[in-house]
Design a protein around this motif. Sequence first.
Motif, short mmCIF file in Angstrom:
data_model
loop_
_atom_site.label_atom_id
_atom_site.label_comp_id
_atom_site.label_asym_id
_atom_site.label_seq_id
_atom_site.Cartn_x
_atom_site.Cartn_y
_atom_site.Cartn_z
N ASN A 57 30.69 62.61 17.98
CA ASN A 57 32.06 62.19 17.67
C ASN A 57 32.33 60.75 18.05
OD1 ASN A 57 32.84 64.67 16.63
ND2 ASN A 57 32.97 65.48 18.72
N ARG A 58 31.32 60.10 18.63
CA ARG A 58 31.60 58.76 19.16
C ARG A 58 30.76 57.70 18.47
NH1 ARG A 58 30.24 55.45 24.00
NH2 ARG A 58 32.17 54.41 24.62
N ASN A 59 31.35 57.01 17.53
CA ASN A 59 30.72 55.88 16.87
C ASN A 59 31.73 54.75 16.91
OD1 ASN A 59 29.22 54.13 15.30
ND2 ASN A 59 29.73 55.15 13.36
N ARG A 60 31.59 53.91 17.92
CA ARG A 60 32.58 52.84 18.08
C ARG A 60 32.41 51.78 16.99
NH1 ARG A 60 32.15 50.93 24.14
NH2 ARG A 60 29.92 51.08 23.61
N GLN A 61 33.51 51.20 16.57
CA GLN A 61 33.50 50.21 15.49
C GLN A 61 34.61 49.21 15.77
OE1 GLN A 61 33.95 52.35 11.79
NE2 GLN A 61 32.32 53.79 12.34
N PHE A 62 34.45 48.00 15.26
CA PHE A 62 35.52 47.01 15.37
C PHE A 62 36.11 46.74 14.00
CE2 PHE A 62 33.79 45.71 19.54
CZ PHE A 62 34.99 45.57 20.24
N LEU A 63 37.42 46.88 13.88
CA LEU A 63 38.13 46.52 12.64
C LEU A 63 38.69 45.11 12.79
CD1 LEU A 63 40.33 49.74 12.13
CD2 LEU A 63 37.88 49.39 11.59
N LEU A 64 38.76 44.42 11.67
CA LEU A 64 39.50 43.15 11.64
C LEU A 64 40.97 43.50 11.41
CD1 LEU A 64 39.37 39.98 11.57
CD2 LEU A 64 39.33 40.21 9.07
N VAL A 65 41.84 43.08 12.32
CA VAL A 65 43.26 43.46 12.18
C VAL A 65 44.19 42.26 12.08
CG1 VAL A 65 42.97 45.70 13.31
CG2 VAL A 65 43.51 43.68 14.70
N ASN A 66 43.66 41.07 12.20
CA ASN A 66 44.51 39.87 12.17
C ASN A 66 43.68 38.68 11.70
OD1 ASN A 66 46.96 38.37 12.78
ND2 ASN A 66 45.74 37.45 14.44
N ARG A 67 44.32 37.76 10.97
CA ARG A 67 43.61 36.55 10.53
C ARG A 67 44.01 35.38 11.42
NH1 ARG A 67 41.09 38.14 6.14
NH2 ARG A 67 42.06 39.66 4.75
N PRO A 68 43.07 34.84 12.17
CA PRO A 68 43.41 33.74 13.09
C PRO A 68 43.71 32.46 12.32
CG PRO A 68 41.03 34.04 13.04
CD PRO A 68 41.62 35.14 12.18
N THR A 69 44.46 31.57 12.94
CA THR A 69 44.67 30.26 12.32
C THR A 69 43.70 29.23 12.88
OG1 THR A 69 46.43 29.87 13.90
CG2 THR A 69 47.10 30.58 11.70
N GLY A 70 43.34 29.34 14.13
CA GLY A 70 42.36 28.41 14.71
C GLY A 70 41.12 29.18 15.12
N GLU A 71 40.78 29.11 16.40
CA GLU A 71 39.63 29.89 16.87
C GLU A 71 39.94 31.38 16.84
OE1 GLU A 71 37.97 28.75 20.61
OE2 GLU A 71 37.72 26.65 20.02
N PRO A 72 38.92 32.20 16.62
CA PRO A 72 39.17 33.64 16.65
C PRO A 72 39.57 34.09 18.07
CG PRO A 72 36.82 33.16 16.29
CD PRO A 72 37.53 31.85 16.30
N ASP A 73 40.24 35.22 18.12
CA ASP A 73 40.78 35.72 19.36
C ASP A 73 40.45 37.21 19.47
OD1 ASP A 73 43.15 34.89 21.43
OD2 ASP A 73 43.30 37.01 20.85
N GLU A 74 40.39 37.74 20.69
CA GLU A 74 40.08 39.17 20.83
C GLU A 74 41.10 40.05 20.12
OE1 GLU A 74 38.42 40.84 24.44
OE2 GLU A 74 38.50 38.82 25.32
N ALA A 75 42.35 39.56 20.08
CA ALA A 75 43.41 40.37 19.45
C ALA A 75 43.24 40.46 17.93
CB ALA A 75 44.77 39.77 19.78
N ASP A 76 42.30 39.69 17.37
CA ASP A 76 42.05 39.79 15.93
C ASP A 76 41.28 41.07 15.57
OD1 ASP A 76 43.26 37.31 15.63
OD2 ASP A 76 41.37 36.22 15.86
#
Lengths: 336, 336
Positions: A4-23
């Motif tokens: 049941n555990r397959n971790r994945q990262f989704l893109l949830v935000n488009r940065p304007t400058g450098e990418p950020d963890e909150a993206d």
Amino acid sequence: MNPNRNRQFLLVNRPTGEPDEADFMLVEQPIPVAGSGEVLVRILYLSIDPYFRFYMSEVTPLIAPHPLQEVFGGDGVGQVIVSNHDRHKVGDIVKGNFGWKEYAVAAGDRLERVSPEAPASAALGLLGTTGLTAYFGLMDIGKPVPGETVVISSAAGAVGTAVGQIAKLQGCRVVGIAGSERKARYLLDEIGFDAIVNYNDADWRAALHKACPDGIDVYFDNVGGGVSDTVVTLLNRHARIAVCGQTSHYNGSPAVSGTSIPFALWKTSALMKGFMLYDYESRFDEALSQMIKWFREGKLLNHEHVVEGFEQAPRALIGLFRGDNIGKMIVKVADL
Amino acid sequence: MNPNRNRQFLLVNRPTGEPDEADFMLVEQPIPVAGSGEVLVRILYLSIDPYFRFYMSEVTPLIAPHPLQEVFGGDGVGQVIVSNHDRHKVGDIVKGNFGWKEYAVAAGDRLERVSPEAPASAALGLLGTTGLTAYFGLMDIGKPVPGETVVISSAAGAVGTAVGQIAKLQGCRVVGIAGSERKARYLLDEIGFDAIVNYNDADWRAALHKACPDGIDVYFDNVGGGVSDTVVTLLNRHARIAVCGQTSHYNGSPAVSGTSIPFALWKTSALMKGFMLYDYESRFDEALSQMIKWFREGKLLNHEHVVEGFEQAPRALIGLFRGDNIGKMIVKVADL
């Protein structure tokens, strides 16, 4: 494994400058099931690449923007744990465009087998797209001649460390441009660059001039911007510039420099050419054979910066743009 | 002829911007006497070229600055009136680096015989360095393919009018960039350009886009600066840019644009190459034969802007930088 555990990262935000963890957002999904002709892969390493930054934007120069709320990422290397495909056996190491996941199902036809003769992660670096990019840009556009001076921007990066080694094998004087003393030491001591110029030093232009007493014959450019403006003042007649990347613009900053380049090309009859690795697709086998041969002979080393832990993928990407890495930026997801 | 009257122009001042009439001084000298191996030439035409502007400055990119108080100028065509050299007969038409004089003595070995098959002035334009520059830049760097789109900056200039004609002979769509409606009409009607964009129009960028519905495959650049920044946004993959001149910088203005070029090259895998005519010295005969053949067949025309009168030479040079000319700028010194 926990099914049941397959971790994945989704893109949830488009940065304007450098990418950020909150993206990015970490989610868990069930491990998928391989269908007909498919294999299930347990991912070992993720490739972290500058071009990811484009994906993240709404407007991109070459590739479609990555959709929001979908799994982000690029190439990875993993081990086959279930196979419904003739060519792949359980236990094989394969490379594919899996994205940032711990487990992935993929069509067997779209996977590449990784040679067991080198560490698995090398297939993402020196013996993969990174190394081939270095090879074709330097050999096909740069056409280095023994004794010539080759200058490499972003010399400590994945491509830069490969270009530097190949240029040394061609008998050239190899001068790197990098951003820290730590990198300078590494490139001089571990890779054998002849000189390193730190572009954060106030007098770096004078230092570059001094490091290239016979001018510059080949410039392998990963960065663009103001660095290139200085390099082109030292071009020799009939110099060659391979434009591999323009990372100084990847975070959306406007191109503020590069103004002197056409004039410099005109003055020296120099050539400047952009390229994409896939321009050379028909010659991949030729180049890879050569790279593997050099690797086996100990003439090329796979320099990489390994970040441990799947959950570190966003931080690794942020680090890439801050210049944390020497060599290829890799996330290690699991032990073999 | 009056043996005491040989008018000449000296360079007496170095301009900071555009050249000015006060930069030159008209003097009279006796007509010189040809020594052993030398010939005396009565000059018929003077070639007026953009590179003269470099000569005038203290700091020049390629050639030594022209000394002050000495006779200024470049190539000319004239008739041999006294010969102490086997290869040249009285009455022959010859080309040489005479400078701005009415009569010149020159070593016979350094003179080139001009073919009687074309008007004498053509040896300074279409059938001389201008035409060869167009030929090599277009054919060797641009490598035009039938059906491709070729864009030419400074299309109405000496080189531009030649490039446009050769590109049409290659079966290309040919789009020129020029600075006036008068030039646009001429290029469309007399030379057969497919479209002309006037860079003085506010919406010239949109007009260029419209004139190149299939993108741009070859860009023959005589100008540089902001014009190039716009052109490169329309490059097709694997486009080629020949950097022939950068006249936007010749009057000493800093390079204020060109910023987007490396990025555009990278994005399209395009090639940009500077060149000097003398890079191709070993192939001059090949190119000249081809150009003369096309000329005889009526496929190429020698477009020139003739200013009458030796005393007009400075004004012709000033006019060159103001864009007065369509085709090669020539000063006519005397009738044959």
